[in-house]
Design a protein around this motif. Structure first.
Motif, mmCIF file in Angstrom:
data_model
loop_
_atom_site.group_PDB
_atom_site.id
_atom_site.type_symbol
_atom_site.label_atom_id
_atom_site.label_comp_id
_atom_site.label_asym_id
_atom_site.label_seq_id
_atom_site.Cartn_x
_atom_site.Cartn_y
_atom_site.Cartn_z
ATOM 1 N N ASP A 156 0.818 -1.213 0.000
ATOM 2 C CA ASP A 156 0.000 0.000 0.000
ATOM 3 C C ASP A 156 0.855 1.267 0.000
ATOM 4 O O ASP A 156 0.333 2.363 -0.075
ATOM 5 C CB ASP A 156 -0.979 -0.004 1.177
ATOM 6 C CG ASP A 156 -0.277 -0.103 2.516
ATOM 7 O OD1 ASP A 156 -0.971 -0.138 3.526
ATOM 8 O OD2 ASP A 156 0.981 -0.150 2.526
ATOM 9 N N SER A 157 2.173 1.106 0.096
ATOM 10 C CA SER A 157 3.016 2.299 0.126
ATOM 11 C C SER A 157 3.715 2.542 -1.209
ATOM 12 O O SER A 157 4.518 3.448 -1.335
ATOM 13 C CB SER A 157 4.074 2.161 1.238
ATOM 14 O OG SER A 157 4.900 1.042 0.957
ATOM 15 N N ARG A 158 3.382 1.730 -2.201
ATOM 16 C CA ARG A 158 4.113 1.853 -3.465
ATOM 17 C C ARG A 158 3.768 3.185 -4.143
ATOM 18 O O ARG A 158 2.600 3.538 -4.299
ATOM 19 C CB ARG A 158 3.763 0.692 -4.383
ATOM 20 C CG ARG A 158 4.696 0.565 -5.559
ATOM 21 C CD ARG A 158 4.856 -0.867 -6.028
ATOM 22 N NE ARG A 158 5.943 -0.954 -7.018
ATOM 23 C CZ ARG A 158 7.227 -1.074 -6.702
ATOM 24 N NH1 ARG A 158 7.588 -1.146 -5.449
ATOM 25 N NH2 ARG A 158 8.143 -1.131 -7.655
ATOM 26 N N GLN A 159 4.788 3.897 -4.558
ATOM 27 C CA GLN A 159 4.572 5.216 -5.155
ATOM 28 C C GLN A 159 4.982 5.222 -6.625
ATOM 29 O O GLN A 159 6.139 5.004 -6.954
ATOM 30 C CB GLN A 159 5.366 6.280 -4.377
ATOM 31 C CG GLN A 159 5.257 7.657 -5.004
ATOM 32 C CD GLN A 159 5.279 8.774 -3.979
ATOM 33 O OE1 GLN A 159 4.623 8.693 -2.940
ATOM 34 N NE2 GLN A 159 6.043 9.807 -4.258
ATOM 35 N N TYR A 160 4.002 5.466 -7.473
ATOM 36 C CA TYR A 160 4.250 5.549 -8.909
ATOM 37 C C TYR A 160 4.273 7.023 -9.302
ATOM 38 O O TYR A 160 3.289 7.738 -9.071
ATOM 39 C CB TYR A 160 3.143 4.842 -9.685
ATOM 40 C CG TYR A 160 3.041 3.362 -9.394
ATOM 41 C CD1 TYR A 160 3.730 2.436 -10.170
ATOM 42 C CD2 TYR A 160 2.263 2.890 -8.339
ATOM 43 C CE1 TYR A 160 3.637 1.075 -9.904
ATOM 44 C CE2 TYR A 160 2.164 1.537 -8.063
ATOM 45 C CZ TYR A 160 2.859 0.633 -8.849
ATOM 46 O OH TYR A 160 2.769 -0.702 -8.578
ATOM 47 N N VAL A 161 5.369 7.446 -9.883
ATOM 48 C CA VAL A 161 5.455 8.829 -10.334
ATOM 49 C C VAL A 161 5.468 8.847 -11.859
ATOM 50 O O VAL A 161 6.217 8.094 -12.492
ATOM 51 C CB VAL A 161 6.715 9.524 -9.759
ATOM 52 C CG1 VAL A 161 6.923 10.884 -10.418
ATOM 53 C CG2 VAL A 161 6.577 9.680 -8.248
ATOM 54 N N ILE A 162 4.619 9.655 -12.408
ATOM 55 C CA ILE A 162 4.520 9.779 -13.864
ATOM 56 C C ILE A 162 4.831 11.226 -14.218
ATOM 57 O O ILE A 162 4.159 12.152 -13.735
ATOM 58 C CB ILE A 162 3.100 9.415 -14.349
ATOM 59 C CG1 ILE A 162 2.803 7.940 -14.012
ATOM 60 C CG2 ILE A 162 2.949 9.671 -15.842
ATOM 61 C CD1 ILE A 162 1.345 7.547 -14.199
ATOM 62 N N TYR A 220 10.247 8.148 -5.706
ATOM 63 C CA TYR A 220 9.387 7.199 -6.436
ATOM 64 C C TYR A 220 9.854 5.769 -6.187
ATOM 65 O O TYR A 220 11.026 5.539 -5.872
ATOM 66 C CB TYR A 220 9.397 7.500 -7.944
ATOM 67 C CG TYR A 220 10.739 7.280 -8.629
ATOM 68 C CD1 TYR A 220 11.591 8.354 -8.882
ATOM 69 C CD2 TYR A 220 11.164 6.002 -9.014
ATOM 70 C CE1 TYR A 220 12.820 8.159 -9.504
ATOM 71 C CE2 TYR A 220 12.386 5.809 -9.648
ATOM 72 C CZ TYR A 220 13.217 6.883 -9.887
ATOM 73 O OH TYR A 220 14.434 6.685 -10.498
ATOM 74 N N ASP A 221 8.927 4.840 -6.316
ATOM 75 C CA ASP A 221 9.296 3.423 -6.377
ATOM 76 C C ASP A 221 9.453 3.001 -7.836
ATOM 77 O O ASP A 221 10.318 2.223 -8.184
ATOM 78 C CB ASP A 221 8.219 2.569 -5.704
ATOM 79 C CG ASP A 221 8.160 2.838 -4.212
ATOM 80 O OD1 ASP A 221 9.219 2.747 -3.561
ATOM 81 O OD2 ASP A 221 7.073 3.167 -3.711
ATOM 82 N N THR A 222 8.547 3.521 -8.652
ATOM 83 C CA THR A 222 8.598 3.236 -10.087
ATOM 84 C C THR A 222 8.299 4.546 -10.813
ATOM 85 O O THR A 222 7.403 5.288 -10.411
ATOM 86 C CB THR A 222 7.540 2.175 -10.471
ATOM 87 O OG1 THR A 222 7.648 1.081 -9.571
ATOM 88 C CG2 THR A 222 7.751 1.674 -11.877
#
Lengths: 406, 377
Positions: free
Chosen positions: A3-9, A101-103
């Motif tokens: 639930d902590s995964r951060q996707y930055v676009i 970011y994570d991804t």
């Protein structure tokens, strides 16, 4: 999924938004951050000409409603990312802040090119919503528009001006044919005749060499007075500085939209992809490609199977005021060509070794999607009849691409 | 009725995804839509498609979509918006309320008793034609007239079609009544699995007749027949009523109406199938034909679906059409699809402008046959 995964676009265009949609569909708890440096969120570049002509409203140009971002829990950050630190997994914004970011997806698009012209500083370009606003303001109600570049964008803009009933429009195209690379000489002749009949001045194999006041001097010796000059001569990928990332003209990606760096993906106009079976790379050229790359990136980022089906080239929009579809490779050398012309329609199909290799449809696009899905199919038995609009491409593929129902 | 997860769904989803990817936001689809009374923008539809979160506006709009196909023809980017709308219909959160009465009867084999009651009334009202309503035994014939639920249409076209067939001395079978519904109303309201079930049931009824040719005067029934043929690989050929009658046109003497008649194109036959000619050719045998649109594909839809679901949606459409017909100098209008007739008849009748279903017009135009020297009744 954590639930902590951060996707930055980075980038709010069609590639970025398509990725965000895929991520949210697969990961309900993800944090999705969409960073954009334009005044508006995701909007349709392809409809800016209709916005200029007044046919489209501000609200309709936006690609998604405000409610969409809330429903999808997409956080929107306004800012310009100037650097990425892959080792630290963070991006740097021009205002000095860092965002972890994570991804990461880089979908920063491209900028419009402009030829240097003596005496013409700060000419308008046609790429963004801000550009479109500037063009509309400069032209006023009865302006004379000189468009440098007779490719897809230039012709689209000319079409918008025609809808606005602007009496004076000219296009200067550096090298024939008009509409290159979508049109060959034959199709360009078909379109050019119709544009001239509408009063559009076409200067092909010509350039603007100098501008004095509001008069353009052309290489051919002719002059043309204008209120606005708009350049529509191509685009160049733009992306932030990323140490170690492999790039040519654009960031190099594979069919999964992966870059050479783990955890970093790229999609859309800022990328280039390898031409199948060669060592050549080509920049991403269309809205559809960008959307598909964005979707592949989104799926890759959440760990799903993401390789998009390899499909032939497809693009459909307006050339001047005529709808077109460009499918596969209609103009390459070799093969047999069938042309159908009637009224406001021109259809050219190219067949190689009995198989459909490509098509250009202008004015009459009936069957275009099924035809796209039929590239590579054996059509030898039908001869030249395949160029006619009534040919049943659905039957050929055994699928329902054009009409699902019947 | 649950969605059955068929290939239909896969095709719809794939084409809808393509549409979402390739939409460039021209909004032309929404601008040309004849029933977009809420002025919905395409980004509202795309937002719902992408998020799966419905808004009231979009739900209403999707419900009222009549599948005329204008949107797809208008799109500069080749986005099949009508197919996207069909996909959204399949995802509608609930059955449109206005359709619940329709569902109560049409094709509901689990409410057979109710259908029997309705059939009883319809049979009485239809006289001789009534014997065909949901009849139990179907004979094997090479020619089948398929009227489905419109056998009881006030347009009177089934009776006129059979009168023409009798005049031509043809041997045929008739399939009509709510038990042989084509399923199209169910598809339109998003009940895709239900629609598929109805369509396949229709296929079993047709199999009893083993026809070579099936003729229908309802454009929706006609496209449903095309779907059935595609799904089952059936050997028969489906024809619209004008296509069928044109094959026999030389066997009849045609008397002409003494006033020009406008032609209204069925969306399904003209825009989707691409057959605008037969209706024109047939009308030209009996009247001067007046075109009311620049091209047949530009003809504005009658909005028929909302005839059943939301009557008020269509009032503007009816009156625009009526004005157009009068403006173009016609003194009547002909339609090739019975539902178009049903849509317009009230508005045209109120203004005293004749509205002709083509079979009814043809039946009247061929009543006096010279060799017989008298009017056939």
């Amino acid at each position: 999924m954590s639930d902590s995964r951060q996707y930055v676009i980075i980038g709010t265009g069609v590639a970025g938004i398509s990725a965000a949609q895929e991520i949210r569909a697969a990961d309900a708890s993800a944090r999705i951050v969409l960073i954009g440096n334009e005044p508006a969120p995701f909007y349709y570049r392809g409809s800016l000409s209709e916005w200029i002509s007044g046919k489209n409203t501000d609200a309709a140009v936006l690609g998604r409603t405000a409610q969409f971002y809330t429903d999808m829990r997409i956080e929107q950050v306004s800012g310009f990312v100037d650097a990425v630190e892959p080792a630290a997994q963070r991006v740097h914004l021009a205002d000095g802040t860092w965002l972890p970011y994570d991804t990461l997806l880089i979908a920063t698009g491209a900028r419009a090119d402009a030829y240097p012209v003596d005496g013409l500083e700060g000419s308008l370009v046609f790429r963004s919503l801000a550009d479109a606003r500037a063009i509309k303001e400069r032209l006023g109600e009865y302006g004379r528009a000189l468009i440098i570049g007779g490719g897809v964008l230039g012709l689209e803009l000319a079409g918008a001006l025609h809808h606005m009933k602007m009496p004076h429009t000219a296009i200067v195209q550096r090298s024939a044919p008009l509409g290159k690379p979508l049109l060959d000489a034959d199709a360009a002749g078909w379109l050019g005749d119709r544009m001239r009949a509408d009063g559009v001045d076409l200067f092909i194999d010509d350039t603007v060499t100098q501008v004095e006041g509001r008069t353009a001097h052309l290489k051919s010796g002719q002059t043309w007075a204008f209120d606005a000059v708009i350049q529509a001569v191509g685009i160049t990928p733009v992306y932030p500085e990323v140490p170690g990332i492999e790039a040519g003209k654009g960031i190099r990606i594979d069919a999964h939209s992966r870059t050479n760096l783990p955890g970093i993906y790229a999609a859309g106009d800022c990328t280039e992809t390898r031409v199948t079976g060669t060592d050549r790379w080509q920049t991403t050229r269309t809205w559809l490609e960008s959307a598909r790359q964005g979707r592949a990136a989104g799926r890759s980022m959440v760990g799903l199977e993401s390789k998009a089906a390899e499909l032939p080239f497809f693009n459909a929009s307006l050339l001047y005021t005529y709808m077109y579809a460009y499918i596969g490779e209609p103009h390459a050398a070799g093969g047999d060509v069938s042309v159908w012309q009637q009224g406001g329609g021109y259809r050219k199909l190219r067949v190689v070794d009995g198989r459909l290799a490509g098509a250009l449809l202008l004015g009459n696009r009936r069957g275009s999607i099924a035809m796209w899905r039929s590239v590579g199919h054996d059509v030898a038995a039908w001869g030249e009849s395949i160029a006619a609009p009534e040919f049943d491409w659905n039957a050929l593929t055994g699928r329902d691409w054009d009409q699902v129902f019947f | 009725m649950k969605w059955d997860g068929s290939a239909f769904e896969t095709s719809l989803r794939e084409i809808a995804e393509f549409g979402l990817e390739n939409c460039i936001g021209a909004n032309d689809c929404m601008d040309v839509c004849p029933v977009n009374r809420l002025k919905v923008n395409q980004n509202e539809l795309d937002s719902v498609m992408a998020s799966g979160v419905w808004t009231d506006r979009v739900q209403t709009f999707v419900t009222e979509c009549i599948q005329c196909g204008d949107c797809t023809l208008a799109c500069p980017a080749s986005v099949p918006r009508d197919q996207m709308m069909l996909y959204l219909k399949s995802k509608l959160p609930e059955i449109p309320r206005a359709w619940t009465n329709y569902y109560a009867v049409k094709g509901r084999r689990d409410r057979s008793w109710l259908i029997s009651l309705v059939d009883l009334r319809v049979r009485r009202a239809l006289g001789d034609l009534g014997k065909h309503v949901d009849k139990k035994h179907l004979a094997q014939k090479s020619l089948l007239f398929y009227f489905g639920c419109y056998i009881s249409s006030p347009a009177g076209s089934p009776a006129a079609t059979l009168a023409l067939a009798d005049r031509l001395g043809l041997d045929y079978e008739v399939l009509g009544g709510v038990r042989s519904c084509c399923g199209w109303p169910q598809y339109l309201s998003g009940q895709m699995g239900y629609g598929e079930q109805m369509l396949l049931h229709l296929g079993t009824l047709i199999d009893q007749v083993q026809p070579e040719v099936i003729v229908s005067g309802c454009a929706e029934c006609y496209v449903a027949l095309l779907r059935l043929k595609k799904k089952t690989g059936a050997p028969w050929t489906a024809l619209t009523t004008p296509e069928w009658l044109l094959q026999h046109a030389g066997e009849l003497h045609w008397n002409r109406f003494d006033y020009p008649i406008a032609i209204h194109d069925s969306c399904h036959v003209t825009k989707k199938i691409g057959k605008p000619e037969p209706a024109r050719e047939l009308l030209a045998l009996m009247a001067d034909v007046v075109e009311i649109a620049d091209t047949p594909e530009d003809c504005v839809c009658c909005g028929y679906y909302n005839l059943h679901a939301n009557v008020e949606v269509n009032h503007e459409l009816y009156h625009d059409k009526l004005s157009l017909v009068q403006e173009k100098g016609a003194r009547g209008m002909a339609v090739e699809c019975v539902t178009c007739w049903e849509s317009y008849q009230e508005a045209f009748a109120a203004d005293g402008v004749p509205l002709w279903e083509l079979m009814v017009a043809a039946e009247q135009a061929t009543r006096i046959q010279p060799e017989r020297g008298e009017e056939i009744t």
